[in-house]
Design a protein around this motif. Structure first.
Motif, short mmCIF file in Angstrom:
data_model
loop_
_atom_site.label_atom_id
_atom_site.label_comp_id
_atom_site.label_asym_id
_atom_site.label_seq_id
_atom_site.Cartn_x
_atom_site.Cartn_y
_atom_site.Cartn_z
N GLY A 139 -8.94 3.72 7.35
CA GLY A 139 -8.53 2.32 7.27
C GLY A 139 -8.50 1.80 5.84
N LEU A 140 -9.53 2.13 5.07
CA LEU A 140 -9.58 1.64 3.69
C LEU A 140 -8.51 2.29 2.83
CD1 LEU A 140 -13.45 1.46 3.19
CD2 LEU A 140 -11.85 -0.47 3.22
N THR A 141 -8.23 3.57 3.05
CA THR A 141 -7.16 4.22 2.29
C THR A 141 -5.82 3.55 2.58
OG1 THR A 141 -8.32 6.35 2.30
CG2 THR A 141 -5.96 6.40 1.87
N ALA A 142 -5.57 3.25 3.84
CA ALA A 142 -4.31 2.57 4.20
C ALA A 142 -4.23 1.20 3.54
CB ALA A 142 -4.21 2.45 5.72
N ASP A 143 -5.35 0.48 3.50
CA ASP A 143 -5.35 -0.85 2.88
C ASP A 143 -5.12 -0.76 1.37
OD1 ASP A 143 -5.82 -2.10 5.29
OD2 ASP A 143 -8.00 -2.14 5.04
N VAL A 144 -5.73 0.24 0.74
CA VAL A 144 -5.52 0.44 -0.70
C VAL A 144 -4.05 0.72 -0.98
CG1 VAL A 144 -6.02 1.98 -2.64
CG2 VAL A 144 -7.88 1.20 -1.15
N HIS A 145 -3.44 1.56 -0.15
CA HIS A 145 -2.03 1.87 -0.33
C HIS A 145 -1.15 0.65 -0.09
CE1 HIS A 145 -2.70 6.46 0.44
NE2 HIS A 145 -3.10 6.07 -0.75
N GLU A 172 -4.31 14.21 6.33
CA GLU A 172 -3.89 13.36 7.45
C GLU A 172 -3.91 11.88 7.06
OE1 GLU A 172 -5.42 12.08 11.95
OE2 GLU A 172 -6.26 13.86 10.97
N HIS A 173 -4.90 11.47 6.30
CA HIS A 173 -5.04 10.06 5.95
C HIS A 173 -4.45 9.74 4.58
CE1 HIS A 173 -7.26 9.70 9.58
NE2 HIS A 173 -8.24 10.46 9.18
N GLN A 174 -3.75 10.70 3.99
CA GLN A 174 -3.00 10.50 2.76
C GLN A 174 -3.85 9.98 1.61
OE1 GLN A 174 0.97 9.92 2.59
NE2 GLN A 174 1.42 10.15 4.75
N VAL A 175 -5.06 10.50 1.51
CA VAL A 175 -5.90 10.20 0.35
C VAL A 175 -5.19 10.69 -0.91
CG1 VAL A 175 -8.08 10.83 -0.78
CG2 VAL A 175 -8.06 10.21 1.65
N ASP A 176 -5.35 9.95 -1.98
CA ASP A 176 -4.69 10.31 -3.24
C ASP A 176 -5.49 11.35 -4.02
OD1 ASP A 176 -2.49 8.31 -3.11
OD2 ASP A 176 -4.16 6.90 -3.15
N LEU A 177 -6.73 11.02 -4.31
CA LEU A 177 -7.60 11.88 -5.10
C LEU A 177 -9.00 11.85 -4.47
CD1 LEU A 177 -6.53 10.40 -8.55
CD2 LEU A 177 -5.87 12.66 -7.72
N ALA A 207 -10.88 -7.91 -1.52
CA ALA A 207 -10.79 -7.84 -2.99
C ALA A 207 -9.49 -7.21 -3.47
CB ALA A 207 -11.97 -7.06 -3.54
N LEU A 208 -8.77 -6.50 -2.61
CA LEU A 208 -7.53 -5.84 -3.02
C LEU A 208 -6.45 -6.86 -3.34
CD1 LEU A 208 -7.43 -3.05 -0.29
CD2 LEU A 208 -7.70 -2.67 -2.76
N GLY A 209 -5.62 -6.51 -4.30
CA GLY A 209 -4.53 -7.41 -4.64
C GLY A 209 -3.59 -6.79 -5.65
N PRO A 210 -2.66 -7.57 -6.19
CA PRO A 210 -1.66 -7.04 -7.12
C PRO A 210 -2.24 -6.57 -8.45
CG PRO A 210 -1.52 -9.43 -6.98
CD PRO A 210 -2.45 -9.00 -5.91
N ARG A 211 -3.50 -6.91 -8.74
CA ARG A 211 -4.12 -6.47 -9.97
C ARG A 211 -4.88 -5.15 -9.80
NH1 ARG A 211 -3.44 -10.88 -13.27
NH2 ARG A 211 -4.32 -9.69 -15.00
N THR A 212 -5.02 -4.68 -8.55
CA THR A 212 -5.80 -3.47 -8.29
C THR A 212 -5.02 -2.22 -8.67
OG1 THR A 212 -6.79 -4.61 -6.38
CG2 THR A 212 -7.16 -2.24 -6.57
N ALA A 213 -5.63 -1.38 -9.50
CA ALA A 213 -5.02 -0.11 -9.89
C ALA A 213 -5.62 1.04 -9.10
CB ALA A 213 -5.21 0.14 -11.38
N VAL A 214 -6.94 1.12 -9.08
CA VAL A 214 -7.67 2.23 -8.46
C VAL A 214 -8.86 1.68 -7.70
CG1 VAL A 214 -9.00 4.34 -8.90
CG2 VAL A 214 -6.99 3.84 -10.30
N VAL A 215 -9.17 2.34 -6.59
CA VAL A 215 -10.37 1.99 -5.82
C VAL A 215 -11.20 3.27 -5.67
CG1 VAL A 215 -11.31 1.04 -3.69
CG2 VAL A 215 -9.12 0.18 -4.59
N LEU A 216 -12.45 3.24 -6.13
CA LEU A 216 -13.36 4.38 -6.03
C LEU A 216 -14.44 4.06 -5.01
CD1 LEU A 216 -14.65 7.08 -6.95
CD2 LEU A 216 -15.77 5.79 -8.80
#
Length: 432
Positions: A209-215, A238-243, A184-193
């Motif tokens: 893995g999901l954090t890396a994909d979101v980034h 370590e996994h560079q979570v944003d929030l 579902a991720l793409g150029p329109r994605t702003a935030v993933v909760l």
């Protein structure tokens, strides 16, 4: 099942408890002679907390009164206690502020995350030296990042809050099963909760893995840690979570309604734009100026006057974590849930329950959820017999395993009593 086999499981449980390095922690809690398996809803009371709270009420408030904001450290409590939580979720100091509820902090995180995605300069870097969060692409205002992806299986409040944040920021909500997030991720994605652990099934989702994909998609990752913090390693830095947000009344044992917390990664703090800019997060809170200037650092996550009594109750409760390794907690959690599932399989007649919690350790939190056609009467009778879990309607029995005070004998007894209760409940429709 033969009595010999039952005796073997009981004997094994006693041996496992005798060898458990975390077993002494149990003596730090107020427990009765039952089996408490609902710490994933409300953690048990640490025995020393009432005396500490008495001091807050009688000396700090009763005697020092207003002086306690300075002399007792009330004013800095949100950041100081945040720094105590930080090691439990793999964060360096200065990135967690305690206060408000989980719901309020989710609202702050999702709206602030959307504003980070809107920054025309792309905002601060997701990875040190790597690509920016937004890479300077279009914002929601010009048809760009106009989607907020939210876990479709999430605790309902997360979805409600995300939907409100979407309306506020001019975006639309896209409910997605966690297994489908990558697609579902793409150029329109702003935030993933996303939830780190599913509250119904106990499924552990792939935060790294999901954090890396979101980034990689140029979006902001927001994680709800309510069912993982204090039960398993999280490794936010370590996994560079944003929030990230989380509650403190489950595995952290902070007490009913204890304040939640908000994690803002260091790299985002200068750009973090809270939708709730209260006086407590002002750079000069006592200046009482009409214009808002945000403070530096995690203080930006504050809103109004902290709930001091609840906050200092949590502070006292966190003492039970002194010297405790989260890795040891995780090892015991997996061993406990493995053993409980083994006992359920041995004791419970086939077809009466089925586990909806993943068998794979990499996909399991610290609870076991069993599908049972007669969940409500079964849980009621379990509680009457001293085995306290809870249920999620219509048909899920939940058993939370808090390694600081739940032992292997507890797990064996819970499975045995479950089998006895099921023998007394007709069970018209076997579990699917």
């Amino acid at each position: 099942m033969s009595e010999t086999s039952r005796d073997a499981l009981r004997e094994r449980a006693l041996k496992l408890d005798a060898a458990d390095p975390l077993a002494p922690q149990r003596e730090l809690f107020a427990l009765d002679d039952g089996v408490y398996l609902d710490g994933n809803s409300l953690g048990a009371l640490p025995l020393h907390v009432p005396d500490r709270v008495r001091d807050v009420l009688t000396r700090q408030w009763g005697e020092l009164r207003i002086r306690s904001w300075d002399e007792s450290g009330w004013w800095t409590a949100p950041e100081r206690i945040g720094d105590r939580i930080a090691p439990l979720v793999g964060a360096a100091a200065g990135q967690i502020v305690v206060g408000d509820s989980t719901s309020v902090n989710i609202f702050k995180a999702v709206v602030a995350g959307s504003r980070l995605a809107d920054r025309p300069d792309g905002g601060p870097s997701v990875h040190d030296g790597g690509p920016s969060v937004h890479d300077g692409g279009p914002s929601a205002r010009d048809g760009g990042r106009d989607e907020i992806l939210v876990d479709a299986t999430t605790f309902p409040t997360d979805g409600y809050i995300a939907a409100s944040a979407a309306r506020l920021t001019g975006r639309r909500i896209v409910p997605v099963d966690p297994a489908e997030v990558r697609a579902a991720l793409g150029p329109r994605t702003a935030v993933v909760l996303l939830n780190h652990v599913d509250y119904r099934s106990g499924r552990l989702h792939d935060l790294p893995g999901l954090t890396a994909d979101v980034h990689a998609a140029g979006a902001i990752a927001v994680w709800d840690l309510c069912h993982s913090a204090g039960a398993l390693p999280v490794a936010l830095d370590e996994h560079q979570v944003d929030l990230a947000v989380g509650c403190t009344y489950k595995y952290l044992n902070g007490g009913p309604g204890s304040p939640a917390y908000l994690y803002v990664a260091q790299r985002h703090q200068a750009a973090f734009d809270s939708p709730l800019p209260g006086w407590n997060s002002h750079a000069d809170p006592f200046g009482m100026t009409p214009d808002y200037t945000p403070a530096d650092g995690s203080v930006r996550g504050r809103v109004g006057t902290p709930d001091i009594v609840s906050m200092l109750t949590l502070d006292a409760a966190l003492d039970v974590w002194d010297g405790v390794s989260v890795a040891a907690v995780r090892a015991k959690s997996l061993a406990l849930t493995d053993f409980f599932l083994e006992c359920v399989e041995a004791y419970v007649p086939p077809g009466r329950v089925s586990s909806v919690t993943p068998a794979a350790h990499a996909e399991r939190g610290s609870q076991v959820a069993l599908r049972c056609a007669d969940a409500e009467p079964v849980m009621r009778r379990l509680i009457e017999r001293g085995v306290v879990g809870d249920l999620r309607r219509p048909d899920v029995l939940r058993f939370g395993f808090t390694p600081l005070y739940v032992g292997f004998a507890d797990a064996e007894r819970a499975a045995r009593v479950l089998a006895e209760v099921l023998a007394d409940v007709p069970g018209e429709n076997p579990a699917a």
